[in-house]
Structure formats: C-alpha cells, structure tokens
Motif scaffolding. Structure first.
Motif, PDB file in Angstrom:
ATOM      1  N   ASN A 187       0.781  -1.297  -0.082  1.00 42.82           N
ATOM      2  CA  ASN A 187       0.155   0.163   0.084  1.00 42.82           C
ATOM      3  C   ASN A 187       0.717   1.307   0.039  1.00 42.82           C
ATOM      4  N   GLU A 229       0.331  13.538   2.185  1.00 42.85           N
ATOM      5  CA  GLU A 229      -0.672  12.856   2.884  1.00 42.85           C
ATOM      6  C   GLU A 229       0.056  12.311   4.307  1.00 42.85           C
ATOM      7  N   SER A 477      -8.050   3.549  -8.714  1.00 41.91           N
ATOM      8  CA  SER A 477      -8.515   3.069  -7.545  1.00 41.91           C
ATOM      9  C   SER A 477      -9.862   3.602  -6.861  1.00 41.91           C
ATOM     10  N   SER A 479     -11.737   5.015  -3.546  1.00 42.20           N
ATOM     11  CA  SER A 479     -11.722   5.537  -2.347  1.00 42.20           C
ATOM     12  C   SER A 479     -13.125   5.908  -1.802  1.00 42.20           C
ATOM     13  N   SER A 482     -15.742   6.577  -4.577  1.00 42.79           N
ATOM     14  CA  SER A 482     -15.439   7.496  -5.430  1.00 42.79           C
ATOM     15  C   SER A 482     -14.237   7.080  -6.282  1.00 42.79           C
ATOM     16  N   GLN A 484     -11.169   6.953  -8.361  1.00 43.63           N
ATOM     17  CA  GLN A 484      -9.784   7.956  -8.330  1.00 43.63           C
ATOM     18  C   GLN A 484      -8.923   7.574  -9.315  1.00 43.63           C
TER      19      GLN A 484
END
Length: 559
Positions: A187, A229, A477, A479, A482, A484
């Motif tokens: 990840n 992040e 991806s 999320s 949603s 992404q």
C-alpha cells in the motif's frame, strides 16, 4: 478469551499486575481504549502466564504492538511475568521504535527507578526466589530504571481514576496519530519514512511562535501527494484545526472555483458549516481562524493566484500554523514568496527495485530468472513511483515472453525523441481490451472523482469486470464510493483522445472542454440531438441533480 483479538497486530499492549488492577483500573482503561475509541488493544488472561518464559501468544502481541502501556502498581515488581514482559517491551522499543507509556498507579517514578518503598519490598522478595539467576534479576532492575525515566502519567496528579484514564487515552490517540505512516509494501511508498525525516527540518515543528509555509516540488507521479498525506496524518493531531485540499488545480477550474474551496477550507478548520453568500468572508470568521494554530495542505497547485485566493497573507493564521503546498512548478512557489522548498526526487535504485517488485510479484523481491528483466524496468522508470507501480501491476503473473515484449516496446520509446512518462504509461493502456480501454478513457474524461456505482449502472453485465481490471492494473483506485485516477494517468487518457483528431474536436470520441463543446455544437446541429438524448438518460438513472449538476461547468457528454 486471550485478548481483544485473536489474531493480527495490535495498536496497544497492556502490561500490568493482574491481582492489583485487572478488575478495576486496567479493566476501565481497556474498555475506554477498545470499546470506546476502537483502538485494537491486547489484554491477556492468566492462562497465558505459565512458567518463567513469555508464552508465544504474549510474545507475538508485544512484538506486533505500536504502543505498550506499562502500569506500575504496588505489587507489580512481585510478578516475574510482568518484568519479563517489560524486558521484551524495551527490546522492541530499542529495535523497532515501539512507544512506551508508563503509568505510575499508586507508586512514584522514584520508587520504580530505585526500587524503594512497598514497590521495592516486593522486588526484594522476588529477588530471593531467583538468587541463582542474578543476570535475570539485573535485566529486571535495568528495565525498571529505564522505563521510569520515560514520560508517563502519575495517579497522584489526578483526583479520579476516570480523569487519569481519559488522559492516557488522549495520549495514546495522539501518539498513534503521530506514528509514521506505514510503508507496507502493498500500500505505501518505499522510502516514505526517509522522505518524512528529510522534510521535518523544513517544517520547523518545534517553532510554535511563527507561521511557516513549505513547498513540496517535483515531477508528476514522483510521490508529492503521498508525502503530503503522510505529513498531514503524522502531525495533524498537534493543531487546533486542519484541512487537506486535494487537486486544487482541478477544483479551481470548476464553477465556484477558489471561492467555494476557501469556504470549504474555513468550514473544515472551524468544524462547522460556513453559511456565507458571495465571496466575502466576515472579519469575525477570519478573526477566529487567526487565533487558531492550523495545518493546511494544498495539493497540486499550478498557479500563484490559487495560493493568493486560498491562503492570502500568513498573518491570517495563528502562531504555530503550518501550510504545505505541493506543485510541479517551482515558479508558483517562488512567485508567492515561499522560501522553504523541498524537492522530491525519484526513488533510489534499491528502493525503486523493491517498489517495482511489490506490484510485479506482490513481495519485495523477485524470482532469479526475472531479476535482470526487473532491473531493466526499474532503469526505464527513472525512480518514478507511479511508473514503477503501473508497469509492475501490468506484469503481475505474466509469462517471461510477455516481459520481453514489453521491454522491447520500452526500448523503442526510450531511444526516440518522444521519451516521456506518458509514452511509458501508454504501454499498460494498449494492453487492455478495447472495451476496457473505453472505460478507462470514460473515467479519464468524465468520471474521475465520481460515484463508482453510477458508472457501474451505465456499464452492462459483460463490462462490469472492467473496473476490476483497471484496479488490478493500478490504473484507477476506489476511495469510499469514489473513482480515483492519478492526474498523470488522467492526462494520458485525455491526450489519447486528443490525438484522435488534433485539429477537429468534433471528430473525437469524447469532449469535456466547455469551449470545444460549444464550438462543436454550434457547427453541428446533429450533435445537439445526441446531447438531449444523453441528458434524458441521466434523468432515467435518477442522478441528474445529485451527480450531473456537479459537472455542469465541465459537461460530461458522449458526443
């Protein structure tokens, strides 16, 4: 039951003398952590403590925990199991960086440090039982002394146990928030921790009397957002208010733009909905923010006007505030007067190799027969994490002959004058079936950031696995609900559509630019009929108001 969970790593391990506190203080603390705050907490039962050695279950729990809370009580030092656990906890602290929070419950740090008072009496009694094992006793003594010097909590400073428990839980939450984001191979980004350490001096987190603004600059896909992040996750707990704005470039171009984004920022910082009509923010609201220590991250900024519109002057924020800006254009930062700029470089060769293997083989090393091929892929990626991720994902479970064909394509690209990140990523795109390619382009042009269920309703049953294919190949991806897509991949997709007809937008399969749409509709009335048909379809799906309206300034029409 042995613990709060039968398997997996823990966030907190409780080390305590059962007869002293199990049914009172420790039980209450465990309930607050595990049931109240949903923190994965290990609390043992008496059946795990047999013999002189730590049981495998306890050993596993200690090693797998991020934080150990050590509760020193009057009879703590009479337990060989407590002391053996403490020795192991300190080993984990010194080797793995595990955090220890000592709690002095009914005893003082001095009593623990020097083994004095009732606490010392109990330790003396235990020493007599192990007089033939002086080395073990000395390990216990050293462990008690070392732990007593760590910052902790004393019960004598709190009127009620409930107040002490709340303080410990607050401390645990804050420390868990500060723990560096995991670099788990599946990840996270390999090398993320070292980047965080490099940028810390730019942030000056120990200077709380000034406002600091820091720029994170680098090429697309290099890991700027991931780093931002990580900083946000690690430090946000130290601020009165916080806000993370993703995709500032894209959001500023929509209807409402910077005005709506600024209102969203202030509402998030103040933890309340800001009811303001028009662009003017009341001075009272600005004054409240000026008295707060805030953390603001603005991701993917491409114009200095965006910084001016969202941030304004640094005097609008309280002392200790930090503002972090990510961008591909260093000049944007320089025009706004940002002096502290951290450049994100590509991964080192060893990091890049590990990152590639994480996606190509789902582990951090590769089979011997593909070692040379893997290193060639890493060389072509030039340390760019996004390229490594997409290339690796596209090669997962593929035959060696396929690897060689892709390498041949890469070699041709890198020998030409058009060698760039888009051309490399297109290799993964052209491996898709025509229908999955179409889904990818639809997302790139219209649906990025949209509801995945909405797109799923549009796709028929034979196409429903297309999203899974794109996810497996790291091209999109999910999320929450949603969709992404990295902005580099989105731009690549739009570039592919533009190349269908460079000079005549009306001949392209998709249009998303409002200016081009108006120009095409003006000169092609047949497409107006198509426009009404697709608007009607949106109504049939019952999403016109909730979804389509969000894109009214960038129409999503298949023309």
């Amino acid at each position: 039951m042995a613990s709060s969970s039968s398997c997996g790593n823990y966030e907190v391990f409780l080390n305590f003398r059962g007869e002293d506190t199990r049914k009172s203080f420790t039980c209450y603390l465990y309930d607050k952590l595990y049931e109240g705050k949903k923190i994965k907490t290990f609390i043992d039962d008496e059946g795990l403590r047999r013999g002189d050695e730590i049981s495998p279950a306890l050993l596993y729990a200690i090693q797998g925990s991020k934080i150990s809370v050590v509760i020193f009580s009057k009879d703590y030092a009479s337990s060989k199991w407590c002391l053996n656990e403490l020795v192991k906890i300190l080993e984990c602290k010194n080797t793995n960086g595990q955090i220890i929070i000592p709690v002095f419950y009914g005893v003082s740090p001095s009593d623990v440090r020097h083994q004095n008072g009732t606490f010392g009496d109990r330790f003396d009694e235990l020493k007599k039982q192990f007089k033939d094992k002086p080395e073990m006793v000395q390990k216990w003594r050293d462990a008690l002394t070392e732990t007593s010097h760590l910052a902790g909590h004393e019960s004598t400073k709190f009127r009620l146990d409930a107040q002490l428990v709340n303080k410990i839980v607050e401390d645990v939450l804050k420390k868990l928030e500060k723990i560096t984001v995991s670099t788990d191979s599946s990840n996270g980004l390999v090398g993320l921790n070292s980047r965080i350490e490099q940028i810390k001096p730019f942030l000056c987190m120990d200077l709380w009397d000034t406002v600091q603004i820091v720029g994170i600059w680098g090429t697309g896909g290099i890991g700027k957002t991931t780093l931002a992040e990580a900083i946000f996750d690690q430090f946000s707990g130290e601020f009165d208010g916080k806000y993370f704005a993703k995709n500032v470039r894209r959001k500023s171009e929509t209807e409402g733009g910077l005005e709506d984004l600024q209102k969203e920022m202030l509402s998030t910082i103040l933890s309340e909905k800001l009811e303001v009509a028009g662009p003017n923010i009341p001075q009272f609201t600005k004054g409240r923010v000026r008295r707060m220590k805030v953390l603001i991250v603005l991701d993917d900024v491409n114009k200095d006007e965006q910084l001016e519109g969202l941030i304004g002057g640094l005097d609008q924020y309280g002392p200790g505030s930090r503002i972090v800006v990510t961008t591909r254009d260093k000049r944007v930062l320089e025009k706004f007067g940002v002096e502290k700029i951290y450049r994100v470089n590509g991964l080192r060769l060893d990091e890049a190799f590990e990152h590639f293997c994480n996606f190509a083989f789902k582990e951090n090393h590769c089979p011997e027969d593909l070692n040379r091929h893997s290193r060639r892929f890493v060389k072509y990626a030039k340390g760019n994490p996004l390229v490594l991720k997409v290339l690796g994902s596209s090669l997962y479970l593929k035959r060696k002959s396929h690897w060689e064909n892709v390498l041949d394509d890469l070699n041709r690209i890198c020998e030409s004058d058009i060698h760039n990140i888009y051309e490399i990523l297109k290799i993964s795109f052209y491996e898709l079936t025509p229908r999955v390619q179409s889904i990818f382009l639809d997302i790139a042009c219209f649906f990025e950031g949209g509801d995945k269920d909405f797109l799923a309703r549009i796709l028929d049953d034979s196409e429903s696995d297309g999203l899974d294919v794109l996810i497996d190949k790291s091209l999109i991806s999910i999320s929450g609900d949603s969709l992404q897509m990295h902005d580099i991949l989105q731009e690549m997709g739009r570039q592919i559509v533009r190349q269908e007809s460079e000079k005549e937008p009306g001949k392209r399969s998709r249009l998303w630019d409002p200016k081009e749409i108006r120009r095409v509709l003006k000169h092609n009335k047949v497409r107006i009929l198509h426009l009404y048909i697709y608007i009607y379809i949106f109504y049939l799906f019952g999403v016109m108001h909730s979804y389509f309206s969000n894109y009214i300034s960038t129409p999503m029409f298949f023309l």
